[in-house]
Enzyme design. Structure first.
Site, PDB file in Angstrom:
ATOM      1  N   ALA A   1       0.717  -1.143   0.120  1.00 57.15           N
ATOM      2  CA  ALA A   1      -0.055   0.044  -0.032  1.00 57.15           C
ATOM      3  C   ALA A   1       0.811   1.353   0.074  1.00 57.15           C
ATOM      4  O   ALA A   1       0.236   2.357  -0.477  1.00 57.15           O
ATOM      5  CB  ALA A   1      -1.075   0.026   1.346  1.00 57.15           C
TER       6      ALA A   1
ATOM      7  N   SER B   1       4.504   1.108  -0.666  1.00 58.79           N
ATOM      8  CA  SER B   1       5.661   0.811  -1.790  1.00 58.79           C
ATOM      9  C   SER B   1       5.416  -0.298  -2.831  1.00 58.79           C
ATOM     10  O   SER B   1       4.812  -1.307  -2.181  1.00 58.79           O
ATOM     11  CB  SER B   1       7.020   0.978  -0.938  1.00 58.79           C
ATOM     12  OG  SER B   1       7.139   0.051  -0.295  1.00 58.79           O
ATOM     13  N   GLY B   2       6.280  -0.468  -3.853  1.00 56.19           N
ATOM     14  CA  GLY B   2       6.284  -1.504  -4.588  1.00 56.19           C
ATOM     15  C   GLY B   2       7.734  -2.135  -4.653  1.00 56.19           C
ATOM     16  O   GLY B   2       8.525  -1.123  -4.639  1.00 56.19           O
ATOM     17  N   ARG B   3       7.787  -3.300  -5.030  1.00 54.50           N
ATOM     18  CA  ARG B   3       9.285  -3.833  -5.189  1.00 54.50           C
ATOM     19  C   ARG B   3       9.345  -4.912  -6.180  1.00 54.50           C
ATOM     20  O   ARG B   3       8.154  -5.610  -6.416  1.00 54.50           O
ATOM     21  CB  ARG B   3       9.693  -4.266  -3.831  1.00 54.50           C
ATOM     22  CG  ARG B   3       9.226  -5.511  -3.215  1.00 54.50           C
ATOM     23  CD  ARG B   3       9.121  -5.629  -1.842  1.00 54.50           C
ATOM     24  NE  ARG B   3       8.830  -4.195  -1.114  1.00 54.50           N
ATOM     25  CZ  ARG B   3       7.562  -4.211  -0.813  1.00 54.50           C
ATOM     26  NH1 ARG B   3       6.593  -4.979  -1.173  1.00 54.50           N
ATOM     27  NH2 ARG B   3       7.109  -2.991  -0.152  1.00 54.50           N
TER      28      ARG B   3
ATOM     29  N   HIS C   1      -2.941 -12.239  -3.831  1.00 50.79           N
ATOM     30  CA  HIS C   1      -3.242 -11.403  -2.647  1.00 50.79           C
ATOM     31  C   HIS C   1      -2.068 -11.522  -1.685  1.00 50.79           C
ATOM     32  O   HIS C   1      -1.513 -12.544  -1.534  1.00 50.79           O
ATOM     33  CB  HIS C   1      -4.427 -11.913  -1.843  1.00 50.79           C
ATOM     34  CG  HIS C   1      -4.852 -11.143  -0.571  1.00 50.79           C
ATOM     35  ND1 HIS C   1      -5.456 -11.480   0.214  1.00 50.79           N
ATOM     36  CD2 HIS C   1      -4.304  -9.796  -0.419  1.00 50.79           C
ATOM     37  CE1 HIS C   1      -5.768 -10.468   1.209  1.00 50.79           C
ATOM     38  NE2 HIS C   1      -4.781  -9.335   0.792  1.00 50.79           N
ATOM     39  N   ASP C   2      -1.386 -10.372  -1.612  1.00 49.43           N
ATOM     40  CA  ASP C   2      -0.117 -10.448  -1.004  1.00 49.43           C
ATOM     41  C   ASP C   2       0.041 -11.290   0.356  1.00 49.43           C
ATOM     42  O   ASP C   2       0.995 -11.954   0.593  1.00 49.43           O
ATOM     43  CB  ASP C   2       0.630  -8.990  -0.653  1.00 49.43           C
ATOM     44  CG  ASP C   2      -0.334  -8.062   0.250  1.00 49.43           C
ATOM     45  OD1 ASP C   2      -1.427  -8.557   0.557  1.00 49.43           O
ATOM     46  OD2 ASP C   2      -0.062  -6.881  -0.049  1.00 49.43           O
ATOM     47  N   THR C   3      -1.111 -11.007   1.103  1.00 47.24           N
ATOM     48  CA  THR C   3      -1.096 -12.095   2.386  1.00 47.24           C
ATOM     49  C   THR C   3      -1.039 -13.608   1.988  1.00 47.24           C
ATOM     50  O   THR C   3      -0.624 -14.533   2.710  1.00 47.24           O
ATOM     51  CB  THR C   3      -2.375 -11.858   3.294  1.00 47.24           C
ATOM     52  OG1 THR C   3      -2.616 -10.315   3.374  1.00 47.24           O
ATOM     53  CG2 THR C   3      -2.522 -12.344   4.634  1.00 47.24           C
TER      54      THR C   3
ATOM     55  N   THR D   1       1.631  -2.477   6.599  1.00 41.94           N
ATOM     56  CA  THR D   1       0.571  -1.470   6.833  1.00 41.94           C
ATOM     57  C   THR D   1      -0.631  -2.043   7.465  1.00 41.94           C
ATOM     58  O   THR D   1      -1.279  -1.285   8.484  1.00 41.94           O
ATOM     59  CB  THR D   1       0.221  -0.875   5.389  1.00 41.94           C
ATOM     60  OG1 THR D   1       1.244  -0.451   4.695  1.00 41.94           O
ATOM     61  CG2 THR D   1      -0.921  -0.017   5.705  1.00 41.94           C
TER      62      THR D   1
ATOM     63  N   ASN E   1      -8.444  -8.791  10.433  1.00 42.51           N
ATOM     64  CA  ASN E   1      -7.654  -7.514   9.866  1.00 42.51           C
ATOM     65  C   ASN E   1      -7.547  -6.672  11.185  1.00 42.51           C
ATOM     66  O   ASN E   1      -8.563  -6.334  11.652  1.00 42.51           O
ATOM     67  CB  ASN E   1      -8.398  -6.923   8.843  1.00 42.51           C
ATOM     68  CG  ASN E   1      -8.164  -7.587   7.511  1.00 42.51           C
ATOM     69  OD1 ASN E   1      -8.038  -8.378   7.041  1.00 42.51           O
ATOM     70  ND2 ASN E   1      -8.107  -6.458   6.366  1.00 42.51           N
TER      71      ASN E   1
END
Length: 487
Positions: free
Chosen positions: A15, A17-19, A241-243, A264, A301
Protein backbone atom coordinates in the site's frame (compact mmCIF):
# COMPACT_ATOMS: atom_id res chain seq x y z
CA UNK A 1 22.95 -20.36 -14.80
CA UNK A 2 22.89 -23.85 -13.34
CA UNK A 3 20.04 -25.98 -14.60
CA UNK A 4 19.24 -26.72 -10.97
CA UNK A 5 18.95 -23.03 -9.99
CA UNK A 6 16.55 -20.66 -11.73
CA UNK A 7 15.75 -16.98 -11.29
CA UNK A 8 12.19 -15.76 -10.79
CA UNK A 9 10.96 -12.17 -10.55
CA UNK A 10 8.43 -11.42 -7.82
CA UNK A 11 6.46 -8.21 -8.26
CA UNK A 12 5.22 -7.39 -4.76
CA UNK A 13 3.05 -4.29 -4.41
CA UNK A 14 2.20 -2.90 -1.00
CA UNK A 15 0.00 0.00 0.00
CA UNK A 16 2.95 2.37 0.44
CA UNK A 17 5.63 0.94 -1.86
CA UNK A 18 6.26 -1.60 -4.56
CA UNK A 19 9.26 -3.79 -5.21
CA UNK A 20 10.54 -6.27 -7.76
CA UNK A 21 12.56 -9.01 -6.10
CA UNK A 22 14.74 -11.56 -7.84
CA UNK A 23 14.59 -15.02 -6.32
CA UNK A 24 17.13 -17.74 -7.11
CA UNK A 25 15.74 -21.16 -6.27
CA UNK A 26 17.22 -24.63 -6.35
CA UNK A 27 16.77 -27.86 -4.40
CA UNK A 28 18.78 -26.45 -1.45
CA UNK A 29 18.91 -22.77 -2.41
CA UNK A 30 16.58 -19.85 -1.83
CA UNK A 31 18.10 -16.40 -2.25
CA UNK A 32 16.16 -13.17 -2.56
CA UNK A 33 17.58 -9.84 -3.69
CA UNK A 34 15.89 -6.53 -4.30
CA UNK A 35 16.08 -5.51 -7.94
CA UNK A 36 14.06 -2.29 -7.68
CA UNK A 37 11.90 -0.51 -5.13
CA UNK A 38 9.54 2.34 -5.90
CA UNK A 39 6.99 4.43 -4.01
CA UNK A 40 3.24 3.87 -4.15
CA UNK A 41 1.72 7.31 -3.65
CA UNK A 42 -2.07 7.55 -3.87
CA UNK A 43 -3.36 10.77 -5.38
CA UNK A 44 -6.36 12.78 -4.22
CA UNK A 45 -8.23 14.22 -7.21
CA UNK A 46 -11.58 16.08 -7.23
CA UNK A 47 -13.55 12.83 -7.46
CA UNK A 48 -11.70 11.14 -4.59
CA UNK A 49 -8.63 9.09 -3.64
CA UNK A 50 -7.06 7.11 -6.50
CA UNK A 51 -4.13 4.77 -7.10
CA UNK A 52 -1.49 6.02 -9.55
CA UNK A 53 -1.59 2.76 -11.46
CA UNK A 54 0.51 4.00 -14.40
CA UNK A 55 3.34 4.95 -12.07
CA UNK A 56 3.13 1.50 -10.48
CA UNK A 57 3.26 -0.18 -13.89
CA UNK A 58 6.31 1.89 -14.82
CA UNK A 59 7.93 0.74 -11.58
CA UNK A 60 7.17 -2.88 -12.49
CA UNK A 61 8.81 -2.48 -15.91
CA UNK A 62 11.86 -0.80 -14.37
CA UNK A 63 12.09 -3.64 -11.86
CA UNK A 64 11.87 -6.35 -14.49
CA UNK A 65 14.61 -4.59 -16.44
CA UNK A 66 16.84 -4.51 -13.35
CA UNK A 67 16.08 -8.12 -12.40
CA UNK A 68 16.79 -9.29 -15.93
CA UNK A 69 20.04 -7.37 -16.17
CA UNK A 70 21.29 -9.06 -13.00
CA UNK A 71 20.33 -12.47 -14.43
CA UNK A 72 21.93 -12.05 -17.83
CA UNK A 73 18.67 -11.07 -19.51
CA UNK A 74 16.92 -14.33 -18.69
CA UNK A 75 14.11 -14.83 -16.16
CA UNK A 76 12.40 -18.18 -15.75
CA UNK A 77 9.09 -16.57 -14.78
CA UNK A 78 7.36 -13.49 -13.37
CA UNK A 79 4.65 -13.42 -10.68
CA UNK A 80 2.61 -10.53 -9.29
CA UNK A 81 1.00 -10.02 -5.88
CA UNK A 82 -0.55 -6.91 -4.32
CA UNK A 83 -3.08 -5.68 -1.80
CA UNK A 84 -6.67 -6.87 -2.13
CA UNK A 85 -10.18 -5.60 -3.03
CA UNK A 86 -9.32 -2.79 -5.48
CA UNK A 87 -9.77 -3.11 -9.24
CA UNK A 88 -9.56 -1.45 -12.63
CA UNK A 89 -12.37 -1.30 -15.18
CA UNK A 90 -11.73 -1.88 -18.89
CA UNK A 91 -13.89 -0.83 -21.84
CA UNK A 92 -14.77 -2.98 -24.84
CA UNK A 93 -11.37 -2.25 -26.40
CA UNK A 94 -9.52 -3.32 -23.27
CA UNK A 95 -8.58 0.24 -22.32
CA UNK A 96 -8.54 1.29 -18.67
CA UNK A 97 -11.44 3.50 -17.60
CA UNK A 98 -9.70 5.80 -15.13
CA UNK A 99 -7.36 5.15 -12.24
CA UNK A 100 -8.51 2.49 -9.74
CA UNK A 101 -10.27 3.84 -6.66
CA UNK A 102 -8.29 3.56 -3.40
CA UNK A 103 -9.89 1.41 -0.71
CA UNK A 104 -9.56 4.31 1.76
CA UNK A 105 -11.77 6.48 -0.45
CA UNK A 106 -14.97 7.63 1.24
CA UNK A 107 -17.36 6.39 -1.46
CA UNK A 108 -18.35 3.26 0.50
CA UNK A 109 -19.50 5.12 3.62
CA UNK A 110 -23.00 3.89 4.47
CA UNK A 111 -23.05 1.41 1.57
CA UNK A 112 -22.93 -1.73 3.72
CA UNK A 113 -26.31 -0.90 5.24
CA UNK A 114 -27.82 -0.73 1.75
CA UNK A 115 -26.42 -4.17 0.91
CA UNK A 116 -27.66 -5.61 4.20
CA UNK A 117 -31.17 -4.38 3.39
CA UNK A 118 -31.18 -6.94 0.55
CA UNK A 119 -28.92 -9.61 2.07
CA UNK A 120 -28.68 -9.38 5.87
CA UNK A 121 -25.17 -9.33 7.31
CA UNK A 122 -25.50 -12.78 8.90
CA UNK A 123 -26.66 -14.31 5.62
CA UNK A 124 -23.88 -12.57 3.72
CA UNK A 125 -21.28 -14.03 6.07
CA UNK A 126 -22.79 -17.51 5.88
CA UNK A 127 -22.51 -17.33 2.09
CA UNK A 128 -19.03 -15.81 1.73
CA UNK A 129 -17.31 -16.08 5.12
CA UNK A 130 -15.84 -12.62 4.69
CA UNK A 131 -15.51 -10.21 7.59
CA UNK A 132 -17.13 -6.82 7.43
CA UNK A 133 -14.80 -4.19 6.04
CA UNK A 134 -16.28 -1.05 4.46
CA UNK A 135 -13.96 -1.32 1.44
CA UNK A 136 -14.75 -4.90 0.35
CA UNK A 137 -15.16 -5.09 -3.43
CA UNK A 138 -18.83 -5.93 -3.02
CA UNK A 139 -19.43 -2.55 -1.34
CA UNK A 140 -17.25 -0.73 -3.86
CA UNK A 141 -19.28 -2.14 -6.75
CA UNK A 142 -22.51 -1.22 -5.00
CA UNK A 143 -21.23 2.34 -4.52
CA UNK A 144 -20.26 2.51 -8.22
CA UNK A 145 -23.55 1.13 -9.51
CA UNK A 146 -24.86 4.37 -11.07
CA UNK A 147 -21.52 5.63 -12.42
CA UNK A 148 -20.72 6.11 -16.09
CA UNK A 149 -17.49 4.14 -15.67
CA UNK A 150 -19.22 0.99 -14.48
CA UNK A 151 -21.85 1.34 -17.20
CA UNK A 152 -19.12 1.47 -19.85
CA UNK A 153 -17.07 -1.37 -18.34
CA UNK A 154 -16.81 -4.72 -20.06
CA UNK A 155 -14.15 -6.22 -17.81
CA UNK A 156 -13.12 -5.87 -14.16
CA UNK A 157 -9.60 -6.85 -13.14
CA UNK A 158 -8.25 -6.82 -9.60
CA UNK A 159 -4.99 -4.86 -9.35
CA UNK A 160 -2.48 -7.72 -9.82
CA UNK A 161 -4.63 -9.19 -12.59
CA UNK A 162 -4.70 -5.78 -14.32
CA UNK A 163 -0.92 -5.59 -14.33
CA UNK A 164 -0.69 -9.18 -15.56
CA UNK A 165 -3.07 -8.26 -18.38
CA UNK A 166 -0.89 -5.34 -19.42
CA UNK A 167 2.18 -7.58 -19.42
CA UNK A 168 0.63 -10.51 -21.31
CA UNK A 169 -2.62 -9.44 -22.97
CA UNK A 170 -4.44 -12.32 -21.21
CA UNK A 171 -7.10 -11.74 -18.55
CA UNK A 172 -7.81 -13.86 -15.49
CA UNK A 173 -8.99 -13.54 -11.89
CA UNK A 174 -6.71 -15.17 -9.34
CA UNK A 175 -8.65 -17.06 -6.66
CA UNK A 176 -6.94 -15.92 -3.43
CA UNK A 177 -7.52 -12.28 -4.32
CA UNK A 178 -11.00 -13.01 -5.68
CA UNK A 179 -11.89 -14.39 -2.26
CA UNK A 180 -11.56 -10.88 -0.81
CA UNK A 181 -14.31 -9.49 -3.06
CA UNK A 182 -17.08 -10.97 -0.85
CA UNK A 183 -18.44 -12.67 -3.95
CA UNK A 184 -16.75 -16.09 -3.54
CA UNK A 185 -18.19 -19.10 -1.71
CA UNK A 186 -15.24 -20.43 0.36
CA UNK A 187 -16.73 -23.95 0.42
CA UNK A 188 -16.97 -24.36 -3.35
CA UNK A 189 -14.08 -21.96 -4.13
CA UNK A 190 -16.24 -20.54 -6.90
CA UNK A 191 -18.41 -17.46 -7.36
CA UNK A 192 -21.51 -17.11 -5.19
CA UNK A 193 -23.83 -16.77 -8.17
CA UNK A 194 -27.08 -16.50 -6.20
CA UNK A 195 -25.69 -13.75 -3.99
CA UNK A 196 -24.40 -11.73 -6.94
CA UNK A 197 -27.76 -12.01 -8.72
CA UNK A 198 -29.66 -10.81 -5.65
CA UNK A 199 -27.36 -7.80 -5.34
CA UNK A 200 -27.40 -6.92 -9.03
CA UNK A 201 -23.70 -7.60 -9.63
CA UNK A 202 -22.77 -8.90 -13.07
CA UNK A 203 -20.19 -11.64 -12.59
CA UNK A 204 -19.55 -11.62 -16.35
CA UNK A 205 -17.39 -8.57 -15.66
CA UNK A 206 -14.83 -10.88 -14.04
CA UNK A 207 -12.34 -12.87 -16.10
CA UNK A 208 -12.16 -16.67 -15.56
CA UNK A 209 -10.79 -17.80 -12.22
CA UNK A 210 -7.15 -18.88 -11.99
CA UNK A 211 -5.33 -20.92 -9.36
CA UNK A 212 -1.83 -20.28 -7.99
CA UNK A 213 0.59 -22.07 -10.26
CA UNK A 214 -1.52 -21.64 -13.40
CA UNK A 215 0.10 -20.20 -16.51
CA UNK A 216 -0.98 -16.58 -17.05
CA UNK A 217 0.59 -15.94 -20.46
CA UNK A 218 3.88 -14.74 -21.92
CA UNK A 219 5.39 -11.27 -21.75
CA UNK A 220 4.32 -9.30 -24.81
CA UNK A 221 6.97 -8.45 -27.42
CA UNK A 222 6.96 -4.75 -26.54
CA UNK A 223 7.44 -5.63 -22.86
CA UNK A 224 10.44 -7.78 -23.73
CA UNK A 225 11.84 -4.94 -25.79
CA UNK A 226 11.32 -2.36 -23.04
CA UNK A 227 12.79 -4.53 -20.28
CA UNK A 228 15.63 -6.05 -22.29
CA UNK A 229 14.52 -9.58 -21.40
CA UNK A 230 15.09 -12.53 -23.70
CA UNK A 231 11.86 -14.33 -24.43
CA UNK A 232 9.86 -16.28 -24.03
CA UNK A 233 9.23 -15.24 -20.41
CA UNK A 234 6.12 -16.79 -18.84
CA UNK A 235 4.01 -15.06 -16.22
CA UNK A 236 2.92 -17.51 -13.54
CA UNK A 237 -0.18 -17.04 -11.39
CA UNK A 238 0.83 -16.85 -7.74
CA UNK A 239 -1.16 -16.17 -4.59
CA UNK A 240 -1.82 -12.69 -5.91
CA UNK A 241 -3.24 -11.42 -2.63
CA UNK A 242 -0.01 -10.49 -0.85
CA UNK A 243 -1.25 -12.08 2.37
CA UNK A 244 -1.79 -15.39 0.57
CA UNK A 245 1.80 -15.29 -0.66
CA UNK A 246 3.04 -14.25 2.80
CA UNK A 247 1.22 -17.12 4.53
CA UNK A 248 2.73 -19.52 1.98
CA UNK A 249 6.13 -18.31 3.23
CA UNK A 250 5.50 -18.93 6.94
CA UNK A 251 8.42 -21.21 7.92
CA UNK A 252 6.28 -23.36 10.21
CA UNK A 253 6.93 -26.93 11.29
CA UNK A 254 3.66 -28.80 11.72
CA UNK A 255 0.16 -27.36 11.88
CA UNK A 256 -0.07 -25.92 15.41
CA UNK A 257 0.90 -22.37 14.53
CA UNK A 258 -0.68 -18.95 14.23
CA UNK A 259 0.67 -16.29 11.89
CA UNK A 260 0.72 -12.52 11.86
CA UNK A 261 1.50 -10.91 8.51
CA UNK A 262 2.73 -7.45 9.41
CA UNK A 263 3.07 -4.27 7.43
CA UNK A 264 0.59 -1.49 6.78
CA UNK A 265 -1.95 -4.03 8.06
CA UNK A 266 -1.60 -6.84 10.56
CA UNK A 267 -3.39 -10.01 9.42
CA UNK A 268 -3.52 -12.40 12.34
CA UNK A 269 -4.95 -15.89 12.27
CA UNK A 270 -4.68 -19.56 11.30
CA UNK A 271 -4.28 -21.74 8.23
CA UNK A 272 -7.26 -24.13 8.09
CA UNK A 273 -8.61 -26.86 5.84
CA UNK A 274 -12.18 -25.50 5.88
CA UNK A 275 -13.93 -22.19 6.56
CA UNK A 276 -15.54 -21.25 9.87
CA UNK A 277 -18.93 -19.76 8.99
CA UNK A 278 -20.64 -19.58 12.36
CA UNK A 279 -22.51 -16.56 13.64
CA UNK A 280 -20.06 -16.34 16.54
CA UNK A 281 -17.22 -16.10 14.03
CA UNK A 282 -19.02 -13.31 12.19
CA UNK A 283 -19.59 -11.41 15.43
CA UNK A 284 -15.86 -11.70 16.15
CA UNK A 285 -15.17 -10.23 12.67
CA UNK A 286 -13.01 -13.06 11.39
CA UNK A 287 -12.64 -13.60 7.68
CA UNK A 288 -12.26 -16.76 5.59
CA UNK A 289 -10.01 -15.95 2.66
CA UNK A 290 -8.65 -18.61 0.34
CA UNK A 291 -5.03 -19.75 0.36
CA UNK A 292 -2.81 -22.18 -1.49
CA UNK A 293 -3.75 -25.80 -2.07
CA UNK A 294 -7.34 -25.62 -0.85
CA UNK A 295 -6.50 -23.92 2.45
CA UNK A 296 -8.40 -21.15 4.18
CA UNK A 297 -6.76 -18.10 5.73
CA UNK A 298 -8.88 -17.63 8.84
CA UNK A 299 -7.83 -14.24 10.15
CA UNK A 300 -8.73 -10.85 11.52
CA UNK A 301 -7.67 -7.57 9.93
CA UNK A 302 -5.93 -5.21 12.34
CA UNK A 303 -4.98 -1.66 11.41
CA UNK A 304 -1.28 -2.55 11.70
CA UNK A 305 1.77 -0.34 11.36
CA UNK A 306 -0.36 2.11 9.38
CA UNK A 307 -0.92 3.83 12.73
CA UNK A 308 2.80 4.39 13.21
CA UNK A 309 3.45 5.14 9.53
CA UNK A 310 0.91 7.95 9.61
CA UNK A 311 2.39 9.43 12.79
CA UNK A 312 5.92 9.25 11.40
CA UNK A 313 4.76 10.99 8.22
CA UNK A 314 3.03 13.66 10.32
CA UNK A 315 6.21 14.18 12.37
CA UNK A 316 8.41 14.75 9.33
CA UNK A 317 10.01 11.28 9.06
CA UNK A 318 12.14 11.18 12.27
CA UNK A 319 14.69 8.39 12.72
CA UNK A 320 12.60 5.27 13.38
CA UNK A 321 15.32 3.49 15.33
CA UNK A 322 15.66 6.36 17.79
CA UNK A 323 11.87 6.57 18.10
CA UNK A 324 11.60 2.87 18.95
CA UNK A 325 14.43 3.05 21.47
CA UNK A 326 12.67 5.93 23.20
CA UNK A 327 9.35 4.06 23.11
CA UNK A 328 10.98 1.06 24.82
CA UNK A 329 11.71 3.28 27.84
CA UNK A 330 8.05 4.34 28.23
CA UNK A 331 6.13 2.35 30.89
CA UNK A 332 4.23 -0.57 29.35
CA UNK A 333 0.46 -0.50 28.80
CA UNK A 334 0.09 3.04 30.12
CA UNK A 335 -2.58 3.59 27.47
CA UNK A 336 -3.98 1.47 24.64
CA UNK A 337 -6.46 1.90 21.79
CA UNK A 338 -8.46 -0.54 19.68
CA UNK A 339 -6.13 -1.12 16.71
CA UNK A 340 -9.04 -2.50 14.70
CA UNK A 341 -11.24 0.57 15.07
CA UNK A 342 -12.39 2.07 11.76
CA UNK A 343 -11.77 5.46 13.37
CA UNK A 344 -8.12 5.00 12.38
CA UNK A 345 -8.74 3.94 8.76
CA UNK A 346 -8.46 7.34 7.06
CA UNK A 347 -5.16 9.22 6.75
CA UNK A 348 -4.33 12.41 8.64
CA UNK A 349 -4.15 13.62 12.26
CA UNK A 350 -3.31 10.14 13.50
CA UNK A 351 -1.49 11.15 16.67
CA UNK A 352 -4.34 13.46 17.66
CA UNK A 353 -6.93 10.75 17.01
CA UNK A 354 -4.98 8.28 19.14
CA UNK A 355 -4.76 10.84 21.96
CA UNK A 356 -8.49 11.56 21.65
CA UNK A 357 -9.32 7.85 21.89
CA UNK A 358 -7.24 7.51 25.07
CA UNK A 359 -8.87 10.61 26.57
CA UNK A 360 -12.39 9.39 25.79
CA UNK A 361 -11.69 6.02 27.44
CA UNK A 362 -10.39 7.67 30.60
CA UNK A 363 -6.77 6.58 30.16
CA UNK A 364 -3.54 8.54 30.41
CA UNK A 365 -3.20 10.64 27.27
CA UNK A 366 0.09 10.06 25.40
CA UNK A 367 1.74 13.37 24.59
CA UNK A 368 5.34 12.85 23.45
CA UNK A 369 6.28 11.02 20.28
CA UNK A 370 7.76 8.20 22.35
CA UNK A 371 4.55 7.84 24.37
CA UNK A 372 2.38 7.78 21.24
CA UNK A 373 4.68 5.22 19.62
CA UNK A 374 4.55 2.99 22.72
CA UNK A 375 0.76 3.32 22.81
CA UNK A 376 0.60 2.16 19.18
CA UNK A 377 2.92 -0.83 19.70
CA UNK A 378 1.24 -1.93 22.94
CA UNK A 379 -2.13 -1.62 21.17
CA UNK A 380 -0.96 -3.70 18.21
CA UNK A 381 0.45 -6.40 20.49
CA UNK A 382 -2.83 -6.45 22.40
CA UNK A 383 -4.78 -6.75 19.14
CA UNK A 384 -2.49 -9.59 18.07
CA UNK A 385 -3.19 -11.33 21.39
CA UNK A 386 -6.95 -11.00 20.99
CA UNK A 387 -6.89 -12.28 17.41
CA UNK A 388 -4.68 -15.30 18.15
CA UNK A 389 -6.71 -16.20 21.25
CA UNK A 390 -10.08 -15.78 19.52
CA UNK A 391 -9.02 -17.70 16.40
CA UNK A 392 -7.95 -20.74 18.43
CA UNK A 393 -11.25 -20.80 20.27
CA UNK A 394 -13.50 -20.19 17.26
CA UNK A 395 -11.74 -22.74 15.03
CA UNK A 396 -10.98 -25.24 17.83
CA UNK A 397 -7.39 -25.18 16.64
CA UNK A 398 -4.79 -24.75 19.43
CA UNK A 399 -1.33 -23.42 18.61
CA UNK A 400 2.12 -23.63 20.21
CA UNK A 401 3.90 -20.79 18.41
CA UNK A 402 3.18 -17.51 16.62
CA UNK A 403 5.01 -16.74 13.38
CA UNK A 404 5.42 -13.07 12.50
CA UNK A 405 6.32 -12.40 8.86
CA UNK A 406 6.58 -9.23 6.81
CA UNK A 407 7.98 -5.79 7.51
CA UNK A 408 7.04 -5.86 11.19
CA UNK A 409 9.72 -8.50 11.83
CA UNK A 410 12.27 -5.66 11.73
CA UNK A 411 10.52 -4.02 14.70
CA UNK A 412 12.08 -5.92 17.59
CA UNK A 413 9.99 -4.14 20.20
CA UNK A 414 6.74 -5.11 18.48
CA UNK A 415 7.86 -8.75 18.16
CA UNK A 416 8.78 -8.98 21.85
CA UNK A 417 5.57 -7.26 22.94
CA UNK A 418 3.56 -9.70 20.80
CA UNK A 419 5.26 -12.67 22.50
CA UNK A 420 4.56 -11.09 25.90
CA UNK A 421 0.94 -10.40 25.05
CA UNK A 422 0.19 -13.80 23.52
CA UNK A 423 2.10 -15.75 26.15
CA UNK A 424 3.60 -17.80 23.32
CA UNK A 425 6.99 -17.89 21.64
CA UNK A 426 7.21 -15.74 18.53
CA UNK A 427 9.36 -16.68 15.54
CA UNK A 428 10.04 -13.59 13.45
CA UNK A 429 10.95 -13.81 9.77
CA UNK A 430 11.18 -13.71 6.89
CA UNK A 431 10.70 -9.97 6.37
CA UNK A 432 10.00 -10.30 2.64
CA UNK A 433 7.49 -13.12 3.09
CA UNK A 434 5.11 -12.08 0.32
CA UNK A 435 7.90 -11.95 -2.25
CA UNK A 436 9.28 -15.30 -1.06
CA UNK A 437 5.86 -16.95 -1.25
CA UNK A 438 5.45 -15.48 -4.72
CA UNK A 439 8.83 -16.88 -5.83
CA UNK A 440 8.21 -20.30 -4.30
CA UNK A 441 4.89 -20.79 -6.11
CA UNK A 442 6.65 -19.96 -9.36
CA UNK A 443 9.47 -22.35 -8.51
CA UNK A 444 6.98 -25.08 -7.67
CA UNK A 445 5.34 -24.68 -11.07
CA UNK A 446 8.81 -25.29 -12.56
CA UNK A 447 9.34 -28.44 -10.48
CA UNK A 448 12.08 -27.02 -8.25
CA UNK A 449 10.20 -27.45 -4.94
CA UNK A 450 7.43 -29.73 -3.76
CA UNK A 451 4.38 -29.20 -1.59
CA UNK A 452 3.79 -26.49 1.05
CA UNK A 453 5.65 -28.54 3.64
CA UNK A 454 8.70 -28.71 1.37
CA UNK A 455 8.45 -24.99 0.71
CA UNK A 456 8.38 -24.24 4.44
CA UNK A 457 11.29 -26.53 5.20
CA UNK A 458 13.34 -24.76 2.54
CA UNK A 459 12.43 -21.41 4.10
CA UNK A 460 13.40 -22.58 7.58
CA UNK A 461 16.78 -23.81 6.29
CA UNK A 462 17.67 -20.74 4.26
CA UNK A 463 16.07 -17.64 5.84
CA UNK A 464 17.24 -15.77 8.96
CA UNK A 465 14.73 -16.21 11.80
CA UNK A 466 14.67 -14.86 15.36
CA UNK A 467 12.81 -16.35 18.31
CA UNK A 468 11.27 -14.25 21.12
CA UNK A 469 10.19 -15.93 24.35
CA UNK A 470 7.27 -14.46 26.33
CA UNK A 471 8.16 -12.49 29.43
CA UNK A 472 6.50 -10.16 31.93
CA UNK A 473 3.11 -10.24 33.61
CA UNK A 474 0.26 -11.90 31.67
CA UNK A 475 -2.25 -10.32 34.08
CA UNK A 476 -1.23 -6.85 32.88
CA UNK A 477 -2.27 -7.73 29.34
CA UNK A 478 -5.59 -9.13 30.54
CA UNK A 479 -6.19 -5.91 32.46
CA UNK A 480 -5.39 -3.81 29.39
CA UNK A 481 -7.80 -5.93 27.34
CA UNK A 482 -10.48 -5.32 29.96
CA UNK A 483 -9.96 -1.57 29.59
CA UNK A 484 -10.86 -1.78 25.90
CA UNK A 485 -13.88 -4.05 26.37
CA UNK A 486 -15.28 -2.18 29.37
CA UNK A 487 -18.53 -0.33 28.42
Amino acid sequence: MSEQVKTFAAVDLGASSGRVMAGRVGPEALELTEAHRFPNRPVRVPEGLRWDILSLYAGVLDGLRAAGAAAGGRLSSVGIDSWAVDYGLLDADGALLGNPVHYRDARTEGVAEKVWATVPAAELYAATGLQYAPFNTLYQLTAARSTAQLAAARRLLLVPDLLTYWLTGEAGTEITNASTTQLIDPRTRDWSYDLAERLGIDLKLFAPLRQPGDAAGLLRPHVLEETGLRGPVPVTTVGSHDTASAVAAVPAVGERFAYICTGTWSLAGLELDAPVLTEVSRAANFTNELGLDGTVRYLRNIMGLWLLQECVREWGQPDLGELLRAAAEVPALRSVVDAGDAEFLAPGRMSARIADACRESGQAVPESRAEITRCILDSLALAHRRAVTDAQELADHPVDVVHIVGGGTRNELLCQLTADACGLPVVAGPAEAAALGNVLVQARSHGLVGDRTSMRRLLARTQPLRRYEPRGDAAAWRAAEDRLTRP
